[in-house]
Design an enzyme around this catalytic site. Sequence first.
Site, PDB file in Angstrom:
ATOM      1  N   ASP A  21       0.875  -1.167   0.000  1.00  0.00           N
ATOM      2  CA  ASP A  21       0.000   0.000   0.000  1.00  0.00           C
ATOM      3  C   ASP A  21       0.916   1.221   0.000  1.00  0.00           C
ATOM      4  O   ASP A  21       1.681   1.428   0.939  1.00  0.00           O
ATOM      5  CB  ASP A  21      -0.837  -0.050   1.290  1.00  0.00           C
ATOM      6  N   GLU A  58      -6.727   3.795  -5.193  1.00  0.00           N
ATOM      7  CA  GLU A  58      -7.879   4.091  -4.340  1.00  0.00           C
ATOM      8  C   GLU A  58      -8.435   5.431  -4.801  1.00  0.00           C
ATOM      9  O   GLU A  58      -7.859   6.484  -4.524  1.00  0.00           O
ATOM     10  CB  GLU A  58      -7.480   4.189  -2.872  1.00  0.00           C
ATOM     11  N   ASP A  62      -2.833   4.763  -2.367  1.00  0.00           N
ATOM     12  CA  ASP A  62      -3.733   5.514  -1.505  1.00  0.00           C
ATOM     13  C   ASP A  62      -4.003   6.910  -2.104  1.00  0.00           C
ATOM     14  O   ASP A  62      -3.062   7.623  -2.462  1.00  0.00           O
ATOM     15  CB  ASP A  62      -3.042   5.654  -0.135  1.00  0.00           C
ATOM     16  N   HIS A 107     -10.823  -1.412   4.887  1.00  0.00           N
ATOM     17  CA  HIS A 107     -10.547  -0.941   6.246  1.00  0.00           C
ATOM     18  C   HIS A 107     -11.148   0.428   6.546  1.00  0.00           C
ATOM     19  O   HIS A 107     -10.911   0.974   7.617  1.00  0.00           O
ATOM     20  CB  HIS A 107      -9.026  -0.892   6.450  1.00  0.00           C
ATOM     21  N   ASP A 108     -11.899   0.999   5.612  1.00  0.00           N
ATOM     22  CA  ASP A 108     -12.468   2.330   5.822  1.00  0.00           C
ATOM     23  C   ASP A 108     -13.986   2.344   5.997  1.00  0.00           C
ATOM     24  O   ASP A 108     -14.551   3.401   6.291  1.00  0.00           O
ATOM     25  CB  ASP A 108     -12.140   3.242   4.619  1.00  0.00           C
TER      26      ASP A 108
HETATM   27  O1  TEU Z   1      -8.534   6.824   2.402  1.00  0.00           O
HETATM   28  C1  TEU Z   1      -8.932   7.967   1.722  1.00  0.00           C
HETATM   29  C2  TEU Z   1     -10.395   8.160   1.793  1.00  0.00           C
HETATM   30  O2  TEU Z   1     -11.015   8.522   0.827  1.00  0.00           O
HETATM   31  C3  TEU Z   1     -10.977   7.806   3.112  1.00  0.00           C
HETATM   32  O3  TEU Z   1     -10.190   8.431   4.020  1.00  0.00           O
HETATM   33  C4  TEU Z   1     -12.354   8.230   3.443  1.00  0.00           C
HETATM   34  O4  TEU Z   1     -12.566   9.562   3.090  1.00  0.00           O
HETATM   35  C5  TEU Z   1     -12.484   8.085   4.926  1.00  0.00           C
HETATM   36  O5  TEU Z   1     -12.133   6.767   5.273  1.00  0.00           O
HETATM   37  C6  TEU Z   1     -13.856   8.369   5.420  1.00  0.00           C
HETATM   38  O6  TEU Z   1     -13.770   8.405   6.806  1.00  0.00           O
HETATM   39  C7  TEU Z   1      -7.209   6.460   2.454  1.00  0.00           C
HETATM   40  C8  TEU Z   1      -7.057   5.277   3.375  1.00  0.00           C
HETATM   41  O7  TEU Z   1      -7.775   4.192   2.872  1.00  0.00           O
HETATM   42  C9  TEU Z   1      -7.483   5.676   4.760  1.00  0.00           C
HETATM   43  O8  TEU Z   1      -7.424   4.597   5.645  1.00  0.00           O
HETATM   44  C10 TEU Z   1      -6.577   6.784   5.212  1.00  0.00           C
HETATM   45  O9  TEU Z   1      -7.025   7.258   6.452  1.00  0.00           O
HETATM   46  C11 TEU Z   1      -6.536   7.930   4.226  1.00  0.00           C
HETATM   47  O10 TEU Z   1      -6.366   7.503   2.889  1.00  0.00           O
HETATM   48  C12 TEU Z   1      -5.377   8.832   4.517  1.00  0.00           C
HETATM   49  O11 TEU Z   1      -4.187   8.197   4.137  1.00  0.00           O
END
Ligand code: TEU
Length: 536
Positions: A100, A261, A202, A321-322
């Site tokens: 990642d 992503e 990311d 994970h989000d």
């Molecule tokens: O996520 C980006 C993103 O679009 C998400 O952060 C989303 O807006 C958020 O989860 C809503 O709460 C990536 C990663 O997947 C995330 O885990 C990180 O926190 C983020 O980037 C920052 O690196």
Amino acid sequence: MSDEYIWWRDGIIYQIYPRSFMDANNDGVGDLKGIITHLDYLADLGVDAIWLSPVYPSPDKDFGYDVSNYVDIDPRFGNMADFDELISAAHHRQIRVMMDLVLNHTSDQHPWFQQSRRSQDNPYRDWYLWRPCRGGSKPPNNWQSVFGGKGWEYDLKTGEYYFHIFLREQPDLNWRNPEVRAAMLNVFRFWLDRGVDGFRLDVFNGYFKDAALRDNPGRFGLRGFDRQQHIYDADQPELLPLLGEIRTMLDSHGSNYAVGETFLSSPEKALKYSGPGKLHAAFNFKVTQQRWQAARFARCIWEWEELNQPDGWPSYVLNNHDIPRSTTRYHFDLADRMAKVAAAMLLTLRGTPFMYYGEEIGMRDVRLSRTDIMDPPGKKYWPLYKGRDGCRAPMQWNDHPQAGFSTVKPWLKVHPEYRKRNVQQQLADPDSLLNFYRAAIRLRRNTPALTRGTFRLLEGMPSSVLAYIREQNSQKVLVILNFGTGRAVTPFPEWVNTRSVKLLLNSRAENELAISPNERITLAPAQALILDVSQA
Ligand code: TEU
């Protein structure tokens, strides 16, 4: 479509959140050695690749998504020797490894930022987005942070603001600086040279911001970030040439893969950035935002299919994970039967399926009290938004204390239902969700129509049913999914010779396949059927 096996097209990619997968050294945090001890499990499950959420040194303000060194392993996860061992042990089992890469921003503890904030004439100053105040003390523009509050942080020492689209501890890099670009391409090369097979990028479409830093126009929304149209803080024209450069580099190293992503994802946007000369894939998260209704999924899948014609390759994801886990999001009940329908869909659509650890045993989000919340946006917005910890609980391996994840109290609470929902128990139960995933993955692997085949939605189905045909050469596979909690009487397409239909997989094996004299199938609630209809 070529008949040669291409892992990222025909295979399944399994996301591991390393801190929650397996804790081999019993410090409460999962690690690389832990992953190695479960590679046989993953090989047996049948996945073709694993993607590791960040394992780089990090102050963990955003749990690894704030990187302080791109070319090392955080000691809590192990060291480079463990990493090399993981690569060779995975490759030994034909499992590819994806890293990642979090290249939109670094941690504020990264030496580059530490230098950058030292003085206005520091050689690293221009590696980040520093700007003077507007009108005395105001931030340079109206951009916001996704995690709440303004996107600009004032730095007393040098009297300027820096931009961070996430936490203030995650300053955004200045990708227009050729040194930043070169340093980042070297990060790719570093991991490729260590044997990595691909990357998840990311927030890749956030790398570039408007050069003039114009204000975003407003729109209706609840939180500050949502009250803007994000036309200047993401998706800038400089991105496509960069993706081309990344792709050339990946191709020159072998068949290395990159999935982006897509930040503020839409299907059109995901498509714009993927394909030949661009990334191999970019996530379309619209599927994760649908209610559990056959018609909604049909529309969403159809749209994604259409956009990917004639030569795009879709990907599908139900969990990461989000977002809350699909089982929790859709309030699945019926003893995992609906989770089997979701699995049957994910594994038979045309496109690369992405799974998320624990999905195969139907893990639910863990409920946490205010004091147990670890995720920064959860802390900030509680109880309106409780953050993303729920879907990050330790993997439930068995019914031992801490679910077999660790012998000590883990970094995040184990889901209390682990005693009845765990890998060991589900391996022993032929009717379990895990065994259904294993069977569906095996079927997919051995059925070219399910990997490379064309896709066609079937119309005229009852409202709770999603049905489609996958076809490759003379092989035709019919997938029928009952999203509903009632029975559904489903017709066959008229060209199907019902006498020669072969059952490939039935998510409710207790119900025999019964085709009525009027050539209809009665599906039980939450039943998924995969049928070979080649002989029609
Ligand atoms: O996520 C980006 C993103 O679009 C998400 O952060 C989303 O807006 C958020 O989860 C809503 O709460 C990536 C990663 O997947 C995330 O885990 C990180 O926190 C983020 O980037 C920052 O690196």
